[in-house]
Scaffold this motif. Structure first.
Motif, short mmCIF file in Angstrom:
data_model
loop_
_atom_site.label_atom_id
_atom_site.label_comp_id
_atom_site.label_asym_id
_atom_site.label_seq_id
_atom_site.Cartn_x
_atom_site.Cartn_y
_atom_site.Cartn_z
N GLU A 286 9.32 -4.40 3.48
CA GLU A 286 9.93 -5.68 3.84
C GLU A 286 9.15 -6.36 4.96
O GLU A 286 8.95 -7.57 4.94
N LEU A 287 8.73 -5.59 5.94
CA LEU A 287 7.96 -6.15 7.04
C LEU A 287 6.62 -6.70 6.55
O LEU A 287 6.24 -7.82 6.90
N THR A 288 5.92 -5.92 5.74
CA THR A 288 4.61 -6.38 5.27
C THR A 288 4.75 -7.60 4.36
O THR A 288 3.87 -8.46 4.36
N SER A 289 5.85 -7.70 3.63
CA SER A 289 6.06 -8.88 2.80
C SER A 289 6.26 -10.13 3.65
O SER A 289 6.08 -11.25 3.18
N ARG A 290 6.60 -9.94 4.94
CA ARG A 290 6.77 -11.05 5.88
C ARG A 290 5.50 -11.27 6.71
O ARG A 290 5.50 -12.04 7.66
N GLY A 291 4.44 -10.56 6.36
CA GLY A 291 3.17 -10.71 7.08
C GLY A 291 3.07 -9.91 8.36
O GLY A 291 2.17 -10.11 9.17
N VAL A 292 4.00 -8.97 8.57
CA VAL A 292 3.99 -8.12 9.75
C VAL A 292 3.25 -6.83 9.41
O VAL A 292 3.56 -6.18 8.41
N ASN A 293 2.29 -6.45 10.23
CA ASN A 293 1.54 -5.22 10.02
C ASN A 293 2.45 -4.05 10.42
O ASN A 293 2.86 -3.94 11.57
N ALA A 294 2.79 -3.21 9.45
CA ALA A 294 3.71 -2.10 9.69
C ALA A 294 3.23 -0.85 8.98
O ALA A 294 2.59 -0.93 7.93
N VAL A 295 3.54 0.29 9.55
CA VAL A 295 3.14 1.57 8.99
C VAL A 295 4.23 2.60 9.27
O VAL A 295 4.99 2.48 10.24
#
Length: 181
Positions: free
Chosen positions: A129-138
């Motif tokens: 969900e974060l990456t779909s919002r353009g947030v770099n997450a791991v």
């Protein structure tokens, strides 16, 4: 520092040498969001407040959701206030495959496996969900090694915990999108 609890109970004091800020107006949602919007280093996203405090004590930056069930509230925060300044969000939910250090309950292997899988699914979903919002997450699955959470690890082995936090902060950003079944 006063640590707010997700259940709305009274705040409890914690002796730590730094302050964290809770955004007003979110009610019982207890994220320490100053790190999201004022940090130029990676920020760990934990379940519990004491886990966030352990990461901060080890030199990292962290926010606490209060529960994995508050992931949607974090996403709403980002939708409402924009992309965080933190270059990477490291999803660091509990390692529910092991029994918490101070647990009075004895879990069966089946209970721990089911609990662990459910937490993993929530972490993977949040990363996606974060990456779909353009947030770099791991997500770093073995961050806590054989400990239940950041606080258990920190209390038992502060030096090893600090090393694990430092290693997680250097996680390659190309690992950020983990679509798993």
């Amino acid at each position: 520092v006063s640590v707010p609890y997700n259940d709305g109970s009274a705040e409890r004091s914690v002796p730590v040498p730094y302050m964290m800020v809770q955004r007003n107006g979110l009610g019982p949602f207890c994220t320490f969001d100053s790190n999201l919007y004022q940090s130029d280093q990676s920020v760990f996203v934990t379940e519990g407040q004491f886990n966030a405090l352990a990461i901060e004590a080890a030199g990292g930056k962290a926010i606490a959701l209060g529960s994995t069930n508050n992931s949607m509230k974090l996403l709403q925060e980002i939708d409402d206030h924009g992309k965080p300044t933190a270059p990477l969000l490291i999803i660091a939910f509990d390692n529910d495959y092991v029994t918490p250090a101070e647990s009075e309950k004895e879990y069966t292997n089946e209970e721990l496996t089911a609990k662990g899988k459910a937490t993993d699914e929530k972490a993977i979903s949040l990363v996606n969900e974060l990456t779909s919002r353009g947030v770099n997450a791991v997500r770093v699955p073995q961050l806590y090694q054989n400990y239940n959470d950041a606080n258990d690890f920190y209390k038992s082995n502060p030096t090893g915990f600090a090393a694990a936090i430092n290693a997680a902060e250097t996680t390659k950003s190309e690992q950020n999108h983990v679509k798993e079944d």
